[in-house]
Design an enzyme around this catalytic site. Structure first.
Site, PDB file in Angstrom:
ATOM      1  N   TYR A 156       0.748  -1.237   0.064  1.00 47.94           N
ATOM      2  CA  TYR A 156      -0.001   0.034  -0.188  1.00 47.94           C
ATOM      3  C   TYR A 156       0.857   1.304   0.025  1.00 47.94           C
ATOM      4  CZ  TYR A 156      -3.292   3.533   1.497  1.00 47.94           C
ATOM      5  OH  TYR A 156      -4.161   4.859   1.497  1.00 47.94           O
ATOM      6  N   ASP A 197      -2.020  -1.442  -3.824  1.00 48.07           N
ATOM      7  CA  ASP A 197      -2.582  -0.205  -4.171  1.00 48.07           C
ATOM      8  C   ASP A 197      -1.152   0.811  -4.543  1.00 48.07           C
ATOM      9  OD1 ASP A 197      -3.311   2.440  -4.540  1.00 48.07           O
ATOM     10  OD2 ASP A 197      -4.874   2.463  -2.775  1.00 48.07           O
ATOM     11  N   HIS A 331     -12.497   1.056  -4.086  1.00 49.99           N
ATOM     12  CA  HIS A 331     -11.785   0.320  -5.028  1.00 49.99           C
ATOM     13  C   HIS A 331     -12.424  -1.020  -5.429  1.00 49.99           C
ATOM     14  CE1 HIS A 331      -7.817   2.670  -4.114  1.00 49.99           C
ATOM     15  NE2 HIS A 331      -8.725   3.071  -3.360  1.00 49.99           N
TER      16      HIS A 331
END
Length: 640
Positions: A156, A197, A331
């Site tokens: 992330y 991500d 998302h």
């Protein structure tokens, strides 16, 4: 083997949405699940969101005070009911963070344990100090698991607001150190998969509105540099399968309703690098003559669009916000399907797994709860924790409790559907209904003088006076005034009539004060530019008088006005004061500049529709208007 990456925007909400962790994980139908933005600290982790039957879980938590409870990643591996396995799904080793410093205090100790993934040497060749490297791992942004045939990074990446140079520098250092760790593994012949991500995207095809300065972004330059098209070792798995697919997005802005028109970005990626596991049986070759992991063993990859919150048939229209909150993340998941991986020797679950955490096994009590003053049965507090023997109820007290008489229904009253109980003294006990009645308590005590002076011969007691005053108070704050009128008792004497009228006047005074206070607060918010969505303005003095008459004229009026229709009329007057957008002739919404600069904090008006392509007439038009230009004096709402 199927690997899924998913930014869930909070683990606890996703579990609550699916009713249980097992149901949520099963809905993804994957062998390895990489979750980002769990938003769970180690202190808040509980078994219901960490342990699921048939899965082994691994967590990385945010350790910074400034961003406590923020970010966080978790990896779930579907391994069945056994603690040992020969499957590649169960990792051989696991690291929290990518520097290795979260497990050891000195560099020379890293790599000694068999449960560590290894290859940290390249990370320490950077100019960053140990403390600076440790800071990169302190926000819970990476988990590394060694699955034998490949090493998986659950990532992330940091997000950077425009103009935040310090945060951009942190992100640059983060990517640089992370790339060094990947280089160390690839130099050892390991295969690397990075799923997560990235908070950036490589090419304009992955952005709904790339703009002319798209390629100037530092993070995008770095991401392109590690991809195969620019000479790097990694391949974007999705683009390897779908090289020309457009409007394939994985994230949409929640603040603009962009998902309504699929106006998003593809920042959730799966990239992979490394050699093929069996060069003799594979007939494909890369440009350099060696086999590639992606070309040989990736079967398929795609975006799981079923998890999009905005369904075209059920999506409520965006009008500066949604009246109905959409459940789910902003998302959607992305998956990759690999060929079946070779089995390993039987191995056990790494010690980093959540099942071994003392907090989840019930063996550890944190210092705060240990020293917390706990209330005792008699209402006092004890500084020492009570033992289990002392907390047990004695047989005598238990028998006495069971033999206690039931509550007398005659001592229970119902007022507008709420139960009001009386104690032995006959006084009423009821919960605070709203903010108005809370601040009216002091005025109620001032009114007691005229209540005690009532003529007792007329049959009006203190209890009946208090009850009628309560009814009038409820009348003033009621959303449905007619129900309160029907519930009030009809006065049977002159004293009772006078009491009712005085009560109405008393409530009228405070109701007007509340409306005035609320209006001044609205004026302040608009003038300061701190109100996000404004689609109305203040009522005029005439409208305020009408509102007071609607809400408060109870005792003397013979007709009951329709408060709902009158309030709609007032809202219409308020809405007409807001500017209309030039594209749709609809009321705008107020926004505030948050970007650093000379206009930060300044309010402005924009079209209230959802953000979308400029070619779509149903999407947001380009209307823009500064709100300060419409404010002529202090306290005047924009548009008047």
């Amino acid at each position: 083997m199927r690997i899924v990456t998913y930014n869930i925007n909070g683990l606890r909400p996703r579990v609550a949405q699916s009713r249980s962790l097992s149901v949520f994980l099963d809905s993804l139908n994957a062998d390895i699940i990489c979750l980002q933005e769990t938003k769970i600290s180690r202190q808040e982790l509980t078994a219901d969101i960490a342990i699921a039957e048939g899965y082994e879980s691994f967590f990385s938590f945010n350790r910074t005070v400034k961003r406590f409870g923020y970010s966080g990643v978790a990896t779930f591996c579907r391994v069945g009911q056994t603690s040992t396995s020969t499957s590649t799904v169960l990792p051989l080793a696991a690291d929290e963070g990518f520097t290795g410093l979260l497990h050891f205090s000195r560099r020379e100790e890293i790599g000694d344990s068999k449960e560590r993934v290894g290859c940290y040497e390249e990370v320490f060749k950077t100019e960053l100090t140990s403390q600076e490297l440790l800071r990169l791992d302190s926000e819970g942004r990476c988990l590394v698991t060694d699955h034998g045939s490949f090493v998986l990074f659950n990532l992330y990446a940091p997000m950077v607001e425009p103009g935040d140079n310090d945060r951009q520098e942190f992100k640059n250092r983060f990517f640089e150190a992370l790339q060094r760790r990947w280089t160390g593994l690839l130099n050892k012949g390991r295969r690397v998969i990075v799923a997560g991500d990235f908070n950036c995207l490589p090419y304009p095809i992955d952005h709904c509105n790339p703009g002319p300065d798209f390629h100037k972004n530092v993070s995008r330059k770095w991401l392109r540099s590690i991809l195969h098209q620019e000479g790097g070792p990694f391949r974007d798995v999705f683009r390897f399968i779908h090289p020309e697919r457009k409007e394939a997005y994985t994230c949409w802005s929640q603040n603009t309703g962009a998902e309504e028109f699929n106006y998003g970005t593809r920042i959730d990626l799966i990239i992979a690098a490394g050699p093929c596991s069996d060069e003799t049986s594979c007939g494909q070759q890369e440009d350099g003559g060696s086999h590639g992991f992606v070309q040989c063993e990736v079967l398929y990859s795609d975006i799981l669009t079923d998890f999009i919150r905005a369904k075209p048939d059920t999506l409520p229209r965006w009008h500066g916000g949604r009246t109905l909150k959409l459940e789910g993340s902003d998302h959607v998941p992305v998956f990759v399907e690999l060929k079946r991986q070779s089995e390993l020797e039987a191995h056990e679950v790494p010690s980093l797994a959540a099942r071994f955490m003392p907090e989840l096994r019930g063996r550890q009590q944190d210092l705060v709860s240990l020293l917390k003053r706990q209330p005792s049965r008699n209402g006092s507090t004890n500084s020492k924790p009570t033992s289990s023997s002392n907390s047990q109820e004695s047989p005598q007290s238990s028998q006495k409790r069971l033999q206690s008489p039931r509550e007398d229904p005659s001592k229970t009253k119902r007022t507008r559907g709420k139960v009001v109980k009386e104690d032995n003294g006959g006084s009423q006990r009821q919960k605070q209904s709203n903010l108005l009645t809370f601040f009216m308590s002091s005025a109620t005590s001032a009114k007691s003088s005229f209540t005690t002076g009532l003529n007792t011969s007329s049959g009006t007691t203190l209890e009946s006076a208090s009850y009628q005053e309560t009814v009038v108070e409820r009348r003033a704050i009621s959303e449905e005034p007619t129900e309160a009128v029907e519930a009030a008792q009809v006065p049977s004497s002159t004293s009772e009539t006078q009491l009712s009228q005085d009560g109405v006047n008393y409530v009228s005074m405070y109701a007007k004060d509340e409306v005035s206070v609320g209006r001044s607060v609205l004026d302040t918010l608009v003038s300061r530019g701190t109100l996000e969505d404004i689609s109305c303005t203040e009522p005029s003095e005439a409208n305020l008088g009408s509102l007071s008459q609607i809400e408060l004229s109870v005792s003397n009026s013979q007709e009951k006005p329709d408060a709902v229709s009158e309030w709609k009329r007032i809202q219409g007057v308020m809405a007409r004061a807001v500017p209309l957008c030039h594209g749709h002739k609809e009321p705008c919404v107020a926004r505030v500049v948050k970007k650093e600069g000379p206009t930060k904090g300044r309010g402005f008006y924009v079209c209230a529709r959802a953000q979308g392509p400029s070619s779509n007439p149903e999407a947001r038009c380009g209307h823009f208007e500064w709100s300060t230009s419409r404010m002529k004096s202090k306290g005047k709402v924009p548009g008047k």
